[in-house]
Structures are given as C-alpha cells and as structure tokens.
Design a protein around this motif. Structure first.
Motif, PDB file in Angstrom:
ATOM      1  N   LEU A 565      81.646 -57.776  27.787  1.00 44.13           N
ATOM      2  CA  LEU A 565      82.195 -58.903  28.528  1.00 44.13           C
ATOM      3  C   LEU A 565      83.690 -58.697  28.693  1.00 44.13           C
ATOM      4  CD1 LEU A 565      83.675 -60.992  26.257  1.00 44.13           C
ATOM      5  CD2 LEU A 565      81.286 -61.320  25.665  1.00 44.13           C
ATOM      6  N   LEU A 566      84.278 -59.530  29.546  1.00 41.42           N
ATOM      7  CA  LEU A 566      85.687 -59.425  29.909  1.00 41.42           C
ATOM      8  C   LEU A 566      86.327 -60.788  29.703  1.00 41.42           C
ATOM      9  CD1 LEU A 566      87.640 -57.286  31.146  1.00 41.42           C
ATOM     10  CD2 LEU A 566      87.157 -58.308  33.369  1.00 41.42           C
ATOM     11  N   ALA A 567      87.456 -60.807  29.011  1.00 42.60           N
ATOM     12  CA  ALA A 567      88.170 -62.047  28.714  1.00 42.60           C
ATOM     13  C   ALA A 567      89.622 -61.896  29.130  1.00 42.60           C
ATOM     14  CB  ALA A 567      88.071 -62.389  27.230  1.00 42.60           C
ATOM     15  N   ALA A 568      90.168 -62.980  29.705  1.00 46.63           N
ATOM     16  CA  ALA A 568      91.561 -63.004  30.146  1.00 46.63           C
ATOM     17  C   ALA A 568      92.332 -63.929  29.227  1.00 46.63           C
ATOM     18  CB  ALA A 568      91.662 -63.476  31.583  1.00 46.63           C
ATOM     19  N   ILE A 569      93.427 -63.407  28.637  1.00 42.46           N
ATOM     20  CA  ILE A 569      94.275 -64.176  27.740  1.00 42.46           C
ATOM     21  C   ILE A 569      95.716 -63.737  27.941  1.00 42.46           C
ATOM     22  CG2 ILE A 569      93.684 -62.551  25.895  1.00 42.46           C
ATOM     23  CD1 ILE A 569      94.340 -64.790  23.898  1.00 42.46           C
ATOM     24  N   GLY A 570      96.573 -64.644  28.300  1.00 41.80           N
ATOM     25  CA  GLY A 570      97.969 -64.317  28.551  1.00 41.80           C
ATOM     26  C   GLY A 570      98.102 -63.345  29.699  1.00 41.80           C
ATOM     27  N   LYS A 571      98.841 -62.240  29.471  1.00 40.91           N
ATOM     28  CA  LYS A 571      99.036 -61.207  30.475  1.00 40.91           C
ATOM     29  C   LYS A 571      98.013 -60.086  30.362  1.00 40.91           C
ATOM     30  CE  LYS A 571     104.047 -61.927  30.633  1.00 40.91           C
ATOM     31  NZ  LYS A 571     105.375 -61.285  30.494  1.00 40.91           N
ATOM     32  N   CYS A 572      97.000 -60.267  29.531  1.00 39.72           N
ATOM     33  CA  CYS A 572      96.064 -59.190  29.244  1.00 39.72           C
ATOM     34  C   CYS A 572      94.656 -59.567  29.654  1.00 39.72           C
ATOM     35  CB  CYS A 572      96.085 -58.849  27.753  1.00 39.72           C
ATOM     36  SG  CYS A 572      97.722 -58.385  27.154  1.00 39.72           S
ATOM     37  N   ALA A 573      93.872 -58.542  29.921  1.00 36.56           N
ATOM     38  CA  ALA A 573      92.435 -58.642  30.120  1.00 36.56           C
ATOM     39  C   ALA A 573      91.790 -57.692  29.140  1.00 36.56           C
ATOM     40  CB  ALA A 573      92.050 -58.294  31.546  1.00 36.56           C
ATOM     41  N   ILE A 574      90.925 -58.216  28.246  1.00 37.65           N
ATOM     42  CA  ILE A 574      90.371 -57.452  27.133  1.00 37.65           C
ATOM     43  C   ILE A 574      88.886 -57.240  27.383  1.00 37.65           C
ATOM     44  CG2 ILE A 574      89.976 -57.432  24.648  1.00 37.65           C
ATOM     45  CD1 ILE A 574      92.435 -59.141  24.321  1.00 37.65           C
ATOM     46  N   VAL A 575      88.448 -55.988  27.211  1.00 38.91           N
ATOM     47  CA  VAL A 575      87.045 -55.624  27.314  1.00 38.91           C
ATOM     48  C   VAL A 575      86.451 -55.684  25.912  1.00 38.91           C
ATOM     49  CG1 VAL A 575      85.400 -53.871  28.045  1.00 38.91           C
ATOM     50  CG2 VAL A 575      87.543 -54.154  29.293  1.00 38.91           C
ATOM     51  N   ILE A 576      85.376 -56.462  25.745  1.00 39.72           N
ATOM     52  CA  ILE A 576      84.752 -56.690  24.440  1.00 39.72           C
ATOM     53  C   ILE A 576      83.316 -56.202  24.504  1.00 39.72           C
ATOM     54  CG2 ILE A 576      84.130 -58.410  22.714  1.00 39.72           C
ATOM     55  CD1 ILE A 576      86.330 -60.187  23.832  1.00 39.72           C
ATOM     56  N   SER A 577      82.954 -55.409  23.506  1.00 41.06           N
ATOM     57  CA  SER A 577      81.571 -54.964  23.353  1.00 41.06           C
ATOM     58  C   SER A 577      80.842 -55.976  22.491  1.00 41.06           C
ATOM     59  CB  SER A 577      81.515 -53.578  22.717  1.00 41.06           C
ATOM     60  OG  SER A 577      80.184 -53.184  22.505  1.00 41.06           O
ATOM     61  N   THR A 578      79.710 -56.497  22.988  1.00 45.84           N
ATOM     62  CA  THR A 578      79.002 -57.555  22.270  1.00 45.84           C
ATOM     63  C   THR A 578      78.080 -57.021  21.192  1.00 45.84           C
ATOM     64  OG1 THR A 578      77.247 -57.521  23.939  1.00 45.84           O
ATOM     65  CG2 THR A 578      79.102 -59.033  24.290  1.00 45.84           C
ATOM     66  N   GLY A 579      77.578 -55.800  21.337  1.00 45.59           N
ATOM     67  CA  GLY A 579      76.669 -55.234  20.336  1.00 45.59           C
ATOM     68  C   GLY A 579      75.322 -55.897  20.312  1.00 45.59           C
ATOM     69  N   THR A 580      74.862 -56.397  21.439  1.00 45.23           N
ATOM     70  CA  THR A 580      73.581 -57.097  21.503  1.00 45.23           C
ATOM     71  C   THR A 580      72.500 -56.306  22.220  1.00 45.23           C
ATOM     72  OG1 THR A 580      74.303 -58.168  23.549  1.00 45.23           O
ATOM     73  CG2 THR A 580      74.702 -59.344  21.489  1.00 45.23           C
ATOM     74  N   GLY A 581      72.779 -55.065  22.590  1.00 48.25           N
ATOM     75  CA  GLY A 581      71.814 -54.304  23.366  1.00 48.25           C
ATOM     76  C   GLY A 581      70.769 -53.636  22.516  1.00 48.25           C
ATOM     77  N   ARG A 582      69.682 -53.266  23.171  1.00 44.85           N
ATOM     78  CA  ARG A 582      68.625 -52.504  22.517  1.00 44.85           C
ATOM     79  C   ARG A 582      68.995 -51.030  22.478  1.00 44.85           C
ATOM     80  NH1 ARG A 582      63.300 -55.416  25.303  1.00 44.85           N
ATOM     81  NH2 ARG A 582      63.820 -57.554  24.609  1.00 44.85           N
ATOM     82  N   LEU A 583      67.992 -50.198  22.156  1.00 43.71           N
ATOM     83  CA  LEU A 583      68.291 -48.782  21.981  1.00 43.71           C
ATOM     84  C   LEU A 583      68.788 -48.144  23.262  1.00 43.71           C
ATOM     85  CD1 LEU A 583      68.279 -46.241  20.240  1.00 43.71           C
ATOM     86  CD2 LEU A 583      65.858 -45.923  20.828  1.00 43.71           C
ATOM     87  N   ASP A 584      68.045 -48.325  24.377  1.00 45.04           N
ATOM     88  CA  ASP A 584      68.453 -47.723  25.647  1.00 45.04           C
ATOM     89  C   ASP A 584      69.734 -48.363  26.168  1.00 45.04           C
ATOM     90  OD1 ASP A 584      66.209 -46.196  25.428  1.00 45.04           O
ATOM     91  OD2 ASP A 584      64.992 -47.486  26.737  1.00 45.04           O
ATOM     92  N   ASP A 585      69.820 -49.668  26.050  1.00 38.82           N
ATOM     93  CA  ASP A 585      71.005 -50.357  26.559  1.00 38.82           C
ATOM     94  C   ASP A 585      72.238 -50.012  25.742  1.00 38.82           C
ATOM     95  OD1 ASP A 585      69.278 -51.485  28.343  1.00 38.82           O
ATOM     96  OD2 ASP A 585      69.123 -53.407  27.280  1.00 38.82           O
ATOM     97  N   ALA A 586      72.070 -49.803  24.443  1.00 31.59           N
ATOM     98  CA  ALA A 586      73.216 -49.463  23.603  1.00 31.59           C
ATOM     99  C   ALA A 586      73.792 -48.117  23.995  1.00 31.59           C
ATOM    100  CB  ALA A 586      72.803 -49.462  22.143  1.00 31.59           C
ATOM    101  N   GLU A 587      72.949 -47.161  24.350  1.00 28.91           N
ATOM    102  CA  GLU A 587      73.441 -45.845  24.764  1.00 28.91           C
ATOM    103  C   GLU A 587      74.190 -45.932  26.094  1.00 28.91           C
ATOM    104  OE1 GLU A 587      70.091 -43.325  24.881  1.00 28.91           O
ATOM    105  OE2 GLU A 587      69.795 -43.278  22.683  1.00 28.91           O
TER     106      GLU A 587
END
Length: 862
Positions: A565-587
């Motif tokens: 997911l992508l979050a906007a805070i202040g002057k930055c945009a941060i990319v966050i990995s949620t860690g919720t995917g399955r085996l194929d999606d995680a790869e």
C-alpha cells in the motif's frame, strides 16, 4: 477635317455566315422609314447628335469645325478604347444590353451630304406602311405590292432583291454551319491578349488573330484606312471589327439596309404587318355553332367527384352537428337561422328570466372576436359603510381633522365618512357617487390590463417518477461492525482516510497521529500498526506531539498479486509491504519491491530530467526494527515500510494505476512539480508538466485508457499521456473540489466539492455537468463508485453518508439513472468535521466510513 463625334447605337446580333457580323453603325445618307415629322432627312446636309447614356470619350471627339470633305465618309466601329479612357471588361459574344453597350465604338461622321448607295432604291419606299392585304398579294423586288392573281407572270421572288429586302434564307442568325467561328462563350477576351489566337472554333482549332485588322490601330488610322478602302473599292463598303473572332468584316448591302430600317424605327422586313385586319369569329353557347374548342376532349375532372362539393358537405355536417343550423335550413324552409332565433325570442318574451345568472363572463369568453377581459370587481362594502355602523367605526373629531389633511387616496375609506342614522329612510344621497364612478370608469379605460393564465398543476406531478428503493437493492443499510481505534480515554484520534484490499479481507486506515493500522474486516481485529512519523525525517525517530504529521491519504494496491500500500504523510509518500499475501503473491510482491528496498542515490532518475529536483527515492529496509518485520501471512517475506519518496511540498493525494506498478502523487503547493508519476518496479519518477495551470488538488488514472485526470479547484483536465496533449477540460461550477472518482466504464466522472455540490459528468455528452446534486448540508469530503454494483456514495461534514443507485447503461442512447436510496448516519461532527472518508467493499455491497470522532464503521445490506 470632318467633325468627329461618338454615338452609341443598338447592336445587331451576329449573323451565321461571314457576311453577317455584329455591327453598331448607322448608314449615312439613308432616309428613315418612319413618317414622323421629327425624323431627320439626309437632304439637310447635317445630322443631329443622338443622345445615349454612355459617356463620350474626350480623346475620340475632335471638334475642328472643318467642312472640307465632300465625299462620302466611311464609318468604322472598333472595340478598342484608348488607354486613358474607362476600361471595360470584354465578355465576348453576349446578348445582354450591358455587354453590348460596353462594346460601343467611336464614330466619325461628316457634316456634309453622304453618297446614297447605288443599288438600293429608297426614294420610292413608302413612309406609312398600309395594312396587309388579303391572301394573294405579295411584294416585288422593288418593294411594291403585287397582286399575284391579277399578274401571275410577274416575278415576286427575286433573289437579288431578297438579298437585302426580304426574308432570310437562313433559319437562324446564330448558326455556324462551317464551325470556323470562335466558340469560347462568355469568357473575357483580355485573357488572350498575350497569345496569337483569340479562342477555338467548333473543330477545336485555334482562331488566329488577323494581324492586318484594326485592333492595334488608333482611331485616326482606322478613319484613314476606311477612306482608302472606299476610294479603292468604289465606295459603299463598310468595315467593322469583330472582336470575338479578331478580324475585320465588311458589311453587305442587305445588312446595311436592315440596320437603316431598325434605326429608322421600322420593322426589319417590309412585308411585316404589325396591325392585321381583325377576323370576327362567331362564338356562342353551342360549341357546334361556334366551332371554337370543338375538337377538344372533355377534361378528366368533369367525370370525377368534386372536391369542393365534398368540402361544402363536410362543413354543413359539422355545423349541423354543432347546432348552428338545422334541417329546416338545409331543406330551404328557412333562409336565415336568425329568423328562428327571433321567432323563439318572441315566443319566450313573456316568460320570466333571471337578470344576473352569474355566467355572463363565461358567455363573453366563448364569443368570437377579441378576447374579453373582465374588469376587476369592486370589493364588497364593510361595516363602516352601514347606515348604523358599530361605534368603533365612527371617526372622532381628531380623526376627522387628520383625514381632511390627508389625500383621499390615503384615507381609510376614501371620500366616504362613516355616519350613523336612526333608520334607512334618513340616509340621503351620496355626494361623491358620480365622482367615484367616473374615476373607476377612467381607471378601467386608461389603465392597461393583461390576461394572466393560471396553471393549475399539481406539484407532485412535476416530481419524476423514481423506482422504489426496495426494487434497487442491494445497498448498505445498517451499521454492523465498528473498528475501535486504540488511544487515550480522554482523547479521540481523528481517522482521515481508509482503503480496502482487492480481496476484501483487510482494511487499512490512517489517522491524525500519523499511524497506519491494518484491520481484519470480518473480525474487526487490529493486525498491524506502523507509525510513519519515525521515517519521514531522514529516518530519525522523533515522537514529540508537535512534530507528528497526519496521514493525508492512503491507497491499497489494486492488483490482487501486489500486497502493498501507499501512504502520504507530510512531504513524503511511503511504500508499505503488508505481508498478507499467499505463496505466489508473496513472490510477486517481493519481486515488485526488490528494486525499491535496495535503491540508492535517489533512485533511477535521470539527473537532467525535471523530476530529479522534485523527488528522491530512499530505502527503509535498514531503518526498521525486528518487531516491524513480522508478517501476517506465513508466506510473506517483507512487512512494513519499504521505500520512501521525498518531495519538495506536502503530499495531499496518492492514487495507483489499475495494473499496480505506476502511481501518482499530488503536492498542491509544488507549482509545476505538483503532479508526479512514479514507477515502483524501476524506482523512477517523471514530471509530466512543465507548467501547471491552476493549483492541482487531485489526480487519478483512467481505468482503461492512457488518460490522466488532474483536478484543480474549479476544473478537471484530462490529459493523454502517450500523445502528451490535453483532451478535454470539464467545467464543474464548484468553488473548491475536494474529491474525485472515475466510474469503472471510464465514461463517467463524479466530483465532490466543499460547497456541498456533488457533480456527475458524462464525458461522452459534454464538458458541463450532467447532474448536480446538493443533498448535504455541509462540505463533501469523499465520493466514490462501487467497483461492481451500481452504487455511489458521498460523505460530508454533517456526519451523514448518502448512498445513490447509479446505473450506467451500455446503450449510449439512455442516460444514467441516479436515485438516492439511503442516508447512513453514524458519525458525530467534531470541530466542524464529520465523515472524512468512505470506501466501498470490492466484492460486497458494503461501505466503510471513518470520521473526526475516531470511529470506523462497516455498513452492510441487511
């Protein structure tokens, strides 16, 4: 030297043979045929000047007064005017009078007697032509009548005399049997000035100009040549210049005689009888006796039914049906229907009748003629006008003094003063009765009146017939789950934004404290939290309350295989990995984030590009704690913030592309660098605009086409990313746009504004709003479409969420159907802020909402 003057004469049509050309000359010395006393004779020794509307050429007139030339002078006509005179455009052969007047020629005529032609005997020509004789009389070669019955041996068909006096042997003056004349038509002849030919003949050959013609000679040379030709050929020869064929043509005696007769006012042929004897035919009623039209057949209309009689029958039947006539009138018993009316009035005159029936105005309205406008009715008299009014209506002495000083129109009762009488017999005549009646008649006469038509329309009938809300289900109706945000008891953390995973299992929220929380939708359990304030200041931890910044926007990757997911805070945009995917999606997710987690030196941005100064990439893999690296799924490898994009200004909006690799960030205060497009897999950024029109507020991608929607405060501009041009500009009519969303079809757009407007755009229809809805009481904070169901919702600061049924049809001829179906209430306003964000569930007709009260609700269709 002979006196020279210019005269304009009537042109003669061009003959079909070489002997008959167009000429504009008068035969000198010939007598006119007309017997009027005003006609001039050739024996007088001088000719009177003939007046015309054409202007004389000053250079062509030479008034020397020399009368030495006694010989017959030839007249030559030319189409060539001097260069200093008015230039006329040559139009070739034409029958129009204006074209013929433009080809008038300069004339030179002597004041002395001219020689009469030897071969033409005009002395014995009759001055007054008698009426044509009966059948059997003709004219001989000398022009005199010959009785063919009395002198059958006399030759009346002399070809020599008919050559100039009698009927032409040709069938038309416009025929050209040999086809050697010019056939260019109405084409300006000056187009051929630079060529050696003047046009083309009927065989397609060039008509070559005659070099010895008088076209290139001035008027003096033309007169000298004409005199030489007359002396050489024995006189009597007249030469004119044919401009159409570019050659000189010598007139024949017959042509000269025709011209003389036409100029003298006579008919061209001497045998023409303008006033034949009247033959009295007998005409009577019987066609067998008269003989006129006896051989004509009867018309077809005589055997068909008459349409006029049919129309008369229809009118009589209509009048009979309406009652305006009766059978007595049709049978002839009564000549006029008014007689029946008078008779009926006389019979009923003794019967009583009502003076005022009450329907007089209706009868006047139904009558024919101008529309009747009834006069306004006088208001009925009140208690003050009674002869014995109550005491409160009687004026006192002070009131009477005040009324005397006032204008009658300002008094309570006008001229009338209430008085009290013992009985009705004591009431005298009203002194102002005539005056008031006259003023009323004057008002009715002078004051204009207009008829106002009142429409008795039921207001309920004007409301469109909408389907019932129960027929438009499913849609969210009931609040089922509440997600409790952890915090202090006395404090409420304002939740600013929401986003749902593509599979609908997880919910992510961003609050005022800069914390991103991951929730499980079904159980409302808080799975993970990330405080992004730790990463925005170069990775240094600073948790003071003054430096904490809120989460301005948050967006889950729309690709099901990309769990980030992508979050906007202040002057930055941060990319966050949620860690919720399955085996194929995680790869797949790890492959997508591998470049971002290991980026260095600001990412793969060209130093010469405009985006190099506007954004820098940095990796956050080494900045995370071990506790943040724990994943929710057993197959997840990464969890937490992965990469950070730092811009020059605060980021207010982030949106993903539908494929999940590109995303766009918006910084309203960054001017030209307000809109930036980034690619996560390559850790690159680009600045699409070198100059921004207005202050950009929001941006999003088209779901199907390479279009980018950029919303300013008042307008929405659509740009083509491949062609790099602006496709369309949408005029919202709003003061400040706060939210934006595109329909899954890509043809419809919905915009929310801070001035309570919800604007729907049909981009195939126009650049103006298709619908403008104004249901909320305060500013709109969020609007959006459901990705699967025909639903649309809007969240406002009044704490309510309006749900609409928004059906978009595939048929382009049908307009979208927008029906409000439900109002969801679950948030209480705090500091003039209510429901700040809403988002639909991707697969179910559910709706998530968050507000300033720190609550997150899930509404389901129960």
């Amino acid at each position: 030297m002979a006196r020279k003057k210019q005269a304009a004469k009537k042109p003669v049509k061009e003959a079909s043979s070489s002997d008959e050309e167009e000429i504009d000359s008068q035969t000198p010395g010939a007598e006119p045929i007309d017997s009027d006393e005003d006609a001039s004779s050739s024996d007088d020794g001088s000719e009177e000047e003939e007046e015309d509307d054409e202007e004389y050429d000053s250079e062509a007139v030479d008034e020397d007064g020399d009368d030495d030339d006694d010989d017959a002078s030839s007249v030559e006509v030319s189409d060539e005017y001097d260069n200093d005179s008015d230039e006329f455009e040559e139009q070739g052969s034409s029958d129009d009078e204006e074209d013929r007047l433009q080809r008038q020629h300069d004339l030179e005529e002597s004041d002395e007697d001219v020689e009469i032609l030897e071969d033409i005997d005009v002395v014995d020509a009759p001055r007054n032509w008698p009426k044509a004789a009966a059948a059997g009389s003709k004219r001989g070669g000398d022009g005199k009548k010959v009785d063919t019955a009395a002198a059958p041996d006399q030759d009346v068909n002399n070809p020599a005399a008919a050559a100039w006096m009698h009927t032409d042997n040709l069938s038309s003056d416009d025929e050209d049997d040999s086809g050697e004349m010019n056939r260019i038509g109405r084409i300006p002849l000056h187009w051929y000035d630079e060529y050696d030919h003047i046009g083309y003949d009927g065989h397609g050959k060039k008509v070559v100009k005659d070099k010895n013609s008088s076209a290139g000679k001035d008027l003096l040379d033309q007169v000298i040549d004409a005199a030489d030709n007359n002396e050489a050929e024995g006189g009597g020869k007249f030469t004119v210049y044919d401009a159409l064929n570019a050659r000189d043509v010598t007139l024949t005696p017959r042509q000269i005689e025709l011209i003389r007769r036409l100029q003298g006012g006579a008919f061209a042929h001497p045998e023409h009888d303008a006033n034949p004897d009247y033959i009295d035919y007998f005409s009577g009623v019987d066609p067998m006796k008269s003989g006129l039209n006896s051989d004509r057949y009867e018309k077809k209309s005589r055997f068909q039914p008459s349409k006029w009689e049919k129309l008369q029958v229809r009118r009589l039947l209509h009048r009979l049906k309406c009652g305006s006539i009766n059978m007595d009138y049709l049978e002839g018993k009564v000549r006029d229907m008014n007689d029946l009316v008078k008779r009926s009035d006389g019979e009923d005159s003794d019967k009583p009748f009502q003076l005022w029936k009450g329907d007089e105005e209706d009868e006047l309205a139904l009558r024919k003629g101008p529309q009747h406008m009834p006069a306004p009715k006088v208001p009925p008299p009140g208690h003050a006008f009674s002869y014995n009014p109550p005491g409160e209506y009687l004026p006192t002495e002070e009131e009477l003094k005040e009324w005397e000083d006032m204008d009658p129109s300002d008094r309570p009762y006008g001229h009338f003063v209430p008085k009290k009488f013992d009985n009705l017999r004591s009431v005298g005549a009203y002194e102002h009765a005539v005056k008031e009646r006259f003023e009323r008649c004057l008002d009715l006469y002078l004051c204009p009146r207009a008829m106002k038509r009142r429409l008795n329309i039921d207001p309920e009938s004007l409301v469109p017939q909408l389907p019932k809300a129960s027929d438009l289900r499913p849609f969210p109706t009931t609040k089922c789950i509440e997600y409790c945000v952890p915090g202090k008891q006395d404090e409420t953390v304002m939740v600013r934004c929401l986003s749902v995973s593509p599979d609908g299992q997880f919910l992510v929220s961003g609050d005022e404290a800069g914390v991103v929380r991951l929730w499980e939708v079904q159980t409302s359990r808080l799975l993970k939290s990330w405080d992004l304030n730790k990463f925005i200041d170069n990775g240094e931890e600073d948790t003071s309350e003054d430096t904490k910044k809120p989460i301005a926007a948050i967006e889950w990757n729309p690709n099901r295989s990309h769990h980030c997911l992508l979050a906007a805070i202040g002057k930055c945009a941060i990319v966050i990995s949620t860690g919720t995917g399955r085996l194929d999606d995680a790869e797949v997710t790890d492959a997508l984030l591998s470049a971002a987690s290991s980026c260095k030196d600001g990412g793969n941005i060209s130093p010469d590009s405009r985006a190099a100064k506007a954004v820098k990439w940095s990796s956050l893999r080494k900045k995370k704690k071990e506790s943040d690296k724990a994943t929710i799924s057993a197959f997840g490898d990464k969890s937490g913030p992965v990469a950070l994009l730092r811009t020059n200004r605060d980021v207010s909006s982030v949106r993903w592309h539908r494929k999940g690799d590109y995303f766009v960030t918006v910084s309203p205060k960054a001017m030209a660098a307000a809109v930036l497009i980034h690619q996560l897999s390559k850790v690159s950024s680009q600045q699409p605009f070198g100059k921004m029109k207005g202050e950009a507020q929001l941006a999003c991608f088209h779901p199907q086409k390479p279009f980018l929607f950029v919303a300013s405060k008042e307008h929405v501009r659509i740009y083509h990313l491949v062609k790099q041009v602006m496709v369309k500009r949408l005029l919202s009519g709003c003061r400040h746009i706060s939210s934006l969303d595109v329909h899954t079809s890509g043809d419809h757009l919905v915009v929310g504004s801070l001035d309570r407007r919800l604007v729907w755009f049909d981009m195939d229809l126009a650049n103006t709003p298709y619908k403008t809805l104004k249901y909320h009481e305060r500013a709109l904070r969020s609007v959006g479409f459901h990705p699967r169901y025909p639903l649309m919702a809007s969240a406002s600061d009044d704490g309510s969420i309006h749900v609409f049924h928004s059906m978009v049809y595939s048929d382009l001829m049908r307009n979208p159907l927008i029906v409000p179906v439900k109002v969801l209430r679950g948030h209480s306003p705090v500091n003039s802020l209510g429901a700040l964000s809403m988002v639909f569930h991707p697969t179910q007709p559910w709706l998530f909402s968050c507000g300033a009260d720190g609550r997150i609700h899930l509404f389901q269709d129960l």
